[in-house]
Design a protein around this motif. Structure first.
Motif, PDB file in Angstrom:
ATOM      1  N   PHE A 223      55.212  25.532  31.678  1.00  8.92           N
ATOM      2  CA  PHE A 223      55.983  26.364  32.612  1.00  8.92           C
ATOM      3  C   PHE A 223      56.288  27.724  31.998  1.00  8.92           C
ATOM      4  N   HIS A 224      56.657  27.709  30.729  1.00  9.81           N
ATOM      5  CA  HIS A 224      57.013  28.938  30.018  1.00  9.81           C
ATOM      6  C   HIS A 224      55.864  29.939  30.042  1.00  9.81           C
ATOM      7  N   GLN A 225      54.680  29.504  29.658  1.00  4.22           N
ATOM      8  CA  GLN A 225      53.525  30.399  29.595  1.00  4.22           C
ATOM      9  C   GLN A 225      53.059  30.838  30.974  1.00  4.22           C
ATOM     10  N   THR A 226      53.202  29.956  31.957  1.00  2.00           N
ATOM     11  CA  THR A 226      52.812  30.320  33.320  1.00  2.00           C
ATOM     12  C   THR A 226      53.735  31.396  33.871  1.00  2.00           C
ATOM     13  N   PHE A 227      55.057  31.205  33.714  1.00  2.81           N
ATOM     14  CA  PHE A 227      56.024  32.193  34.201  1.00  2.81           C
ATOM     15  C   PHE A 227      55.868  33.523  33.471  1.00  2.81           C
ATOM     16  N   GLU A 228      55.715  33.445  32.163  1.00  5.28           N
ATOM     17  CA  GLU A 228      55.564  34.665  31.380  1.00  5.28           C
ATOM     18  C   GLU A 228      54.259  35.378  31.763  1.00  5.28           C
ATOM     19  N   GLY A 229      53.201  34.606  31.986  1.00  6.58           N
ATOM     20  CA  GLY A 229      51.937  35.185  32.420  1.00  6.58           C
ATOM     21  C   GLY A 229      52.049  35.836  33.787  1.00  6.58           C
ATOM     22  N   LEU A 230      52.811  35.209  34.682  1.00  2.00           N
ATOM     23  CA  LEU A 230      53.017  35.774  36.011  1.00  2.00           C
ATOM     24  C   LEU A 230      53.733  37.122  35.914  1.00  2.00           C
ATOM     25  N   GLY A 231      54.725  37.179  35.024  1.00  6.92           N
ATOM     26  CA  GLY A 231      55.434  38.448  34.839  1.00  6.92           C
ATOM     27  C   GLY A 231      54.548  39.529  34.269  1.00  6.92           C
ATOM     28  N   LEU A 232      53.741  39.166  33.290  1.00  3.27           N
ATOM     29  CA  LEU A 232      52.822  40.131  32.690  1.00  3.27           C
ATOM     30  C   LEU A 232      51.742  40.538  33.684  1.00  3.27           C
ATOM     31  N   GLY A 233      51.196  39.562  34.399  1.00  3.09           N
ATOM     32  CA  GLY A 233      50.132  39.854  35.362  1.00  3.09           C
ATOM     33  C   GLY A 233      50.585  40.748  36.502  1.00  3.09           C
ATOM     34  N   SER A 234      51.840  40.570  36.948  1.00  4.26           N
ATOM     35  CA  SER A 234      52.352  41.408  38.034  1.00  4.26           C
ATOM     36  C   SER A 234      52.473  42.858  37.604  1.00  4.26           C
ATOM     37  N   ARG A 235      52.689  43.081  36.304  1.00  2.00           N
ATOM     38  CA  ARG A 235      52.712  44.452  35.778  1.00  2.00           C
ATOM     39  C   ARG A 235      51.295  45.006  35.668  1.00  2.00           C
ATOM     40  N   LEU A 236      50.389  44.183  35.185  1.00  4.40           N
ATOM     41  CA  LEU A 236      49.008  44.617  35.024  1.00  4.40           C
ATOM     42  C   LEU A 236      48.360  44.942  36.366  1.00  4.40           C
ATOM     43  N   ALA A 237      48.775  44.237  37.417  1.00  9.50           N
ATOM     44  CA  ALA A 237      48.134  44.392  38.721  1.00  9.50           C
ATOM     45  C   ALA A 237      48.357  45.770  39.323  1.00  9.50           C
ATOM     46  N   PHE A 238      49.460  46.438  38.980  1.00 15.97           N
ATOM     47  CA  PHE A 238      49.818  47.679  39.668  1.00 15.97           C
ATOM     48  C   PHE A 238      49.566  48.935  38.846  1.00 15.97           C
ATOM     49  N   ILE A 239      48.989  48.806  37.657  1.00 19.18           N
ATOM     50  CA  ILE A 239      48.715  50.019  36.905  1.00 19.18           C
ATOM     51  C   ILE A 239      47.519  50.740  37.524  1.00 19.18           C
ATOM     52  N   LYS A 240      47.550  52.048  37.443  1.00 22.13           N
ATOM     53  CA  LYS A 240      46.492  52.869  38.033  1.00 22.13           C
ATOM     54  C   LYS A 240      45.678  53.504  36.917  1.00 22.13           C
ATOM     55  N   LEU A 241      44.455  53.061  36.789  1.00 27.84           N
ATOM     56  CA  LEU A 241      43.582  53.536  35.728  1.00 27.84           C
ATOM     57  C   LEU A 241      42.288  54.090  36.312  1.00 27.84           C
ATOM     58  N   PRO A 242      41.636  54.995  35.602  1.00 29.17           N
ATOM     59  CA  PRO A 242      40.316  55.471  36.049  1.00 29.17           C
ATOM     60  C   PRO A 242      39.338  54.301  36.108  1.00 29.17           C
ATOM     61  N   PRO A 243      38.291  54.421  36.902  1.00 25.68           N
ATOM     62  CA  PRO A 243      37.328  53.312  37.057  1.00 25.68           C
ATOM     63  C   PRO A 243      36.785  52.771  35.742  1.00 25.68           C
ATOM     64  N   ARG A 244      36.607  53.645  34.756  1.00 24.06           N
ATOM     65  CA  ARG A 244      36.018  53.179  33.499  1.00 24.06           C
ATOM     66  C   ARG A 244      36.977  52.289  32.705  1.00 24.06           C
ATOM     67  N   PHE A 245      38.258  52.274  33.101  1.00 26.41           N
ATOM     68  CA  PHE A 245      39.244  51.434  32.416  1.00 26.41           C
ATOM     69  C   PHE A 245      39.667  50.238  33.271  1.00 26.41           C
ATOM     70  N   ASN A 246      38.933  49.956  34.330  1.00 29.88           N
ATOM     71  CA  ASN A 246      39.319  48.869  35.233  1.00 29.88           C
ATOM     72  C   ASN A 246      39.317  47.500  34.559  1.00 29.88           C
ATOM     73  N   TYR A 247      38.596  47.380  33.467  1.00 26.36           N
ATOM     74  CA  TYR A 247      38.521  46.093  32.785  1.00 26.36           C
ATOM     75  C   TYR A 247      39.761  45.802  31.948  1.00 26.36           C
ATOM     76  N   VAL A 248      40.586  46.807  31.668  1.00 28.74           N
ATOM     77  CA  VAL A 248      41.715  46.638  30.754  1.00 28.74           C
ATOM     78  C   VAL A 248      42.715  45.581  31.238  1.00 28.74           C
ATOM     79  N   PRO A 249      43.169  45.612  32.507  1.00 26.24           N
ATOM     80  CA  PRO A 249      44.111  44.571  32.947  1.00 26.24           C
ATOM     81  C   PRO A 249      43.535  43.156  32.853  1.00 26.24           C
ATOM     82  N   VAL A 250      42.264  43.005  33.216  1.00 27.67           N
ATOM     83  CA  VAL A 250      41.637  41.682  33.144  1.00 27.67           C
ATOM     84  C   VAL A 250      41.530  41.225  31.696  1.00 27.67           C
ATOM     85  N   LEU A 251      41.122  42.124  30.813  1.00 24.64           N
ATOM     86  CA  LEU A 251      41.013  41.795  29.393  1.00 24.64           C
ATOM     87  C   LEU A 251      42.376  41.417  28.818  1.00 24.64           C
ATOM     88  N   ALA A 252      43.409  42.170  29.192  1.00 25.50           N
ATOM     89  CA  ALA A 252      44.760  41.879  28.699  1.00 25.50           C
ATOM     90  C   ALA A 252      45.227  40.506  29.171  1.00 25.50           C
TER      91      ALA A 252
END
Length: 344
Positions: A223-252
């Motif tokens: 539960f801990h890792q899932t909740f923490e991952g959800l919090g981190l993922g919700s931040r990663l989902a809304f960052i605005k990066l140039p197309p060449r950096f689109n892989y960064v949120p997925v990699l993170a």
């Protein structure tokens, strides 16, 4: 002497092969849960066929802010205090609150690094004739933690005015420069947040691999890792990066998902000789927990709370109901993660 060394928690490893099959399976179970929790907001945001309502992302974002702050205090700073005051350590460790000092060091180190980076970035933009809002509203330097408004709209101009056309060209060129500057700032912001979270995740994975009370701790960590991952993922989902950096949120997201399983695997590999209560293990865990606590405290209070509420024009101008909802959701995330601290 030998009998005492076998029962001394500071000397003996005290690890056995109980629940070995389930411990091995936990590597893959935690991997799936943590990675799914982190990747879902990122992929859902990019999906054209999976239409997730914005309210779901908002809930995850505010809930995740509470999770991160509670993780800093309950799951990192508190264990750091316990580990650096362990009776297995030499008396010198009990003469000063080293855990709090390391946490303080971490907070100010991150602040100074961000301050230097901000001044350097501002100076660079000024040389290019561009303006930078201290709260990141114009360049989006804090967008890694959620959008905080919109960019300054282009100036109105007459289509027949040559000077205005030049200014428009310069404005669009400036936007590209802002985009590159924002991308660098956001990637650094992600790295800081993820660094603190990953250190913690590896340590709890190592603990899970050798802990005697495995079953309860295993359920809590899922539960801990899932909740923490959800919090981190919700931040990663809304960052605005140039197309060449689109892989960064997925990699993170993938790196976060791997962190705890890697810790579990290492713990299983050294379970016959590793003693989590030994002086060396206590010092390493205590120092890393304390430093990680400082990183997440600074990130949670300054980058998440301040920039999500106080410096967010949209939030400050929103209705009382929306503000109350955001605060309530954040407190819910904080409360749930603080409650999990009773078992892990």
């Amino acid at each position: 002497m030998s009998a005492n060394s076998d029962t001394d928690p500071c000397v003996s490893s005290r690890n056995n092969d109980t629940f070995l099959g389930l411990r091995v399976a936990s590597v893959f179970i935690v991997l799936v849960c943590a990675t799914s929790g982190t990747l879902f907001p990122v992929l859902a945001r990019r999906s054209k066929w999976l239409h997730v309502p914005k309210g779901v992302f908002d809930f995850a974002k505010y809930f995740g802010s509470g999770v991160i702050i509670a993780t800093a205090f309950i799951h990192l700073l508190s264990p750091g205090l316990d580990e650096l005051s362990s009776p297995c350590l030499s008396p010198g460790w009990s003469e000063y609150p080293y855990a709090l000092a390391l946490c303080l060091l971490s907070i100010f180190s991150i602040f100074i690094l961000e301050l230097i980076a901000f001044r350097w970035g501002t100076s660079k933009l000024e040389k290019l004739g561009l303006r930078h809002d201290p709260h990141g509203h114009y360049t989006g330097s804090h967008a890694a933690h959620g959008p905080e408004g919109s960019q300054t709209p282009p100036k109105e101009h007459s289509t027949g005015d040559v000077e205005a056309q030049r200014e428009e060209h310069h404005h669009h060129h400036g936007e590209l420069t802002h985009l590159d500057d924002s991308a660098s700032a956001q990637i650094v912001g992600i790295a800081i947040l993820e660094f603190g979270v990953i250190l913690h995740s590896v340590l709890i994975g190592l603990t899970l691999a050798v802990d005697e009370g495995f079953k309860i701790l295993f359920v809590v960590i899922v539960f801990h890792q899932t909740f923490e991952g959800l919090g981190l993922g919700s931040r990663l989902a809304f960052i605005k990066l140039p197309p060449r950096f689109n892989y960064v949120p997925v990699l993170a997201a993938i790196i976060y998902g791997l962190s705890t399983p890697v810790g579990i695997a290492v713990g299983l590999a050294v379970r016959s000789s590793y003693n989590p209560g030994s002086a060396t293990a206590s010092i390493v865990s205590g120092v890393l927990d304390s430093l990680s606590a400082g990183i997440l405290i600074y990130t949670g209070l300054v980058e998440l709370l301040a920039h999500e509420f106080l410096f967010n024009k949209e939030m400050m101008n929103s209705s009382n109901g929306k503000l109350a909802y955001a605060l309530g959701t954040m407190l819910l995330g904080c409360g749930v993660m603080a409650l999990l601290g009773k078992w892990a």
